[in-house]
Design a protein around this motif. Structure first.
Motif, PDB file in Angstrom:
ATOM      1  N   GLY B  12       9.074  -1.724  -2.442  1.00  0.00           N
ATOM      2  CA  GLY B  12       7.801  -1.962  -1.762  1.00  0.00           C
ATOM      3  C   GLY B  12       6.642  -1.477  -2.618  1.00  0.00           C
ATOM      4  O   GLY B  12       6.771  -0.512  -3.353  1.00  0.00           O
ATOM      5  N   GLN B  13       5.516  -2.198  -2.535  1.00  0.00           N
ATOM      6  CA  GLN B  13       4.336  -1.786  -3.294  1.00  0.00           C
ATOM      7  C   GLN B  13       3.165  -1.626  -2.341  1.00  0.00           C
ATOM      8  O   GLN B  13       2.873  -2.539  -1.556  1.00  0.00           O
ATOM      9  N   ILE B  14       2.514  -0.501  -2.421  1.00  0.00           N
ATOM     10  CA  ILE B  14       1.350  -0.277  -1.568  1.00  0.00           C
ATOM     11  C   ILE B  14       0.122  -0.874  -2.253  1.00  0.00           C
ATOM     12  O   ILE B  14      -0.249  -0.459  -3.350  1.00  0.00           O
ATOM     13  N   GLU B 159      -0.707   1.871  12.751  1.00  0.00           N
ATOM     14  CA  GLU B 159      -1.605   0.769  13.118  1.00  0.00           C
ATOM     15  C   GLU B 159      -1.581   0.464  14.617  1.00  0.00           C
ATOM     16  O   GLU B 159      -2.249  -0.462  15.079  1.00  0.00           O
ATOM     17  N   GLY B 160      -0.777   1.185  15.360  1.00  0.00           N
ATOM     18  CA  GLY B 160      -0.913   1.161  16.819  1.00  0.00           C
ATOM     19  C   GLY B 160      -0.229   0.028  17.553  1.00  0.00           C
ATOM     20  O   GLY B 160      -0.428  -0.144  18.763  1.00  0.00           O
ATOM     21  N   SER B 180       3.398   6.787   7.256  1.00  0.00           N
ATOM     22  CA  SER B 180       2.247   7.013   6.383  1.00  0.00           C
ATOM     23  C   SER B 180       2.453   6.336   5.029  1.00  0.00           C
ATOM     24  O   SER B 180       3.581   6.266   4.532  1.00  0.00           O
ATOM     25  N   MET B 181       1.350   5.816   4.486  1.00  0.00           N
ATOM     26  CA  MET B 181       1.386   5.315   3.105  1.00  0.00           C
ATOM     27  C   MET B 181       0.306   6.043   2.302  1.00  0.00           C
ATOM     28  O   MET B 181      -0.159   5.548   1.278  1.00  0.00           O
ATOM     29  N   LYS B 185       2.425   7.091  -1.279  1.00  0.00           N
ATOM     30  CA  LYS B 185       3.808   7.428  -0.954  1.00  0.00           C
ATOM     31  C   LYS B 185       4.179   6.876   0.415  1.00  0.00           C
ATOM     32  O   LYS B 185       3.418   7.006   1.376  1.00  0.00           O
ATOM     33  N   ILE B 186       5.347   6.274   0.519  1.00  0.00           N
ATOM     34  CA  ILE B 186       5.804   5.720   1.792  1.00  0.00           C
ATOM     35  C   ILE B 186       6.653   6.762   2.504  1.00  0.00           C
ATOM     36  O   ILE B 186       7.671   7.224   1.973  1.00  0.00           O
ATOM     37  N   ALA B 187       6.212   7.125   3.724  1.00  0.00           N
ATOM     38  CA  ALA B 187       6.980   8.099   4.521  1.00  0.00           C
ATOM     39  C   ALA B 187       7.534   7.402   5.755  1.00  0.00           C
ATOM     40  O   ALA B 187       6.826   6.652   6.441  1.00  0.00           O
TER      41      ALA B 187
END
Lengths: 191, 191
Positions: B12-14, B159-160, B180-181, B185-187
């Motif tokens: 994955g890429q943020i 994002e709810g 979280s991003m 970092k992807i958490a």
């Protein structure tokens, strides 16, 4: 392929302008089990080609391409018709006429997912004039990939697509070949 | 789902604006085997709901919806974003904002394939704000169908979307929940 032909005969609807509506099992509602069987059959027919990737065009090609890829153990790439914001600026892009949309559409592939030297199996829902598939061929060739085979669920032999693809010199397979829709009747060839 | 989370972490890429690019295995190139495993996991989680149909939106929802439908033995319907000429004049249509297109898109379903009383399982690639899924919910409700469950491959909890779907009072499952991003970092959450 008997199962597909029987389904077309039962649920396909002939609209005007040579359009065959298969929205109840391919193009809007999808019979997942039938698609799986079609993918299995494509995988069987193309098993010896050494393909490294399955290529199709969104939207209707995705289901048969995915099940074919699954049975061959390959990834599938679907050409986008609009460029999403996740795609890099530099892409492979070509234009192809859309039968059901009545206009030219873009076919776009990111260079990230089609590499030089890849062996590409193209799978789509319809082979009619061959225009969409030839668009995919141009994209693959632009990437330096080699097309090793072409498969379509449904071929309309009277639209000339097979002849248009003949110069490629590769296997072209369809699972249901329709030779005529005259008089509101769907006729298949003997295969 | 461990396999999906590991793949997101690896590939994955943020991008900017809270966009997670998963074009190498979900959205442009599709890892057919991974999609099959995801479909199997959705089928396991939703097996007891008595769904009669899987519903998704073209384009990126098709792959996970198809494999889920395959494992549940159900047909899948994908809402179209443009009305093809094979569709009748009278349709169910709603508007939903598209995150990756930056504009409102239409979601269209033919009444032919979504009947009163059907029990619908919605499957999509992302659960972010929930806007696309709520669009599908409106279409299903317009058809007199009942939504029995909602599944997304990837949820962005910040994002709810889950809160927006809560009023429906049905199971909402995601296979990878990103909390979280921040800082590139992807958490994931603990599930």
């Amino acid at each position: 392929m008997k199962e597909l032909k029987e389904r077309i005969q039962r649920d396909g609807q002939i609209l005007g302008n040579g359009i065959l509506k298969v929205d109840s099992f391919v193009n809007h509602q999808v019979d997942a089990s039938l698609m799986d069987h079609c993918g299995q059959e494509f995988a069987r027919r193309f098993a010896q080609l050494g393909a490294t990737k399955v290529l199709t065009a969104e939207i209707s090609g995705i289901a048969p391409a995915l099940t074919t890829a699954l049975h061959l153990g390959l990834p599938v790439v679907y050409a986008r018709k609009t460029k999403p914001i996740t795609m890099p600026d530099q892409v492979y892009l070509t234009l192809a006429p859309s039968h059901t949309k009545g206009r030219m559409v873009e076919l776009i592939i990111s260079p990230e997912y089609l590499a030089h030297g890849e062996k590409v199996l193209i799978i789509d829902d319809f082979l009619a004039t061959g225009a969409t598939i030839l668009g995919l061929v141009r994209l693959a060739e632009a990437a330096g990939a080699k097309i090793v085979g072409i498969g379509a669920l449904i071929e309309k032999t009277f639209e000339g697509g097979r002849a248009a693809l003949q110069a490629l010199g590769i296997p072209v397979e369809s699972l249901a070949s329709i030779t005529s829709m005259d008089g509101g009747k769907i006729a298949f060839d003997g295969n």
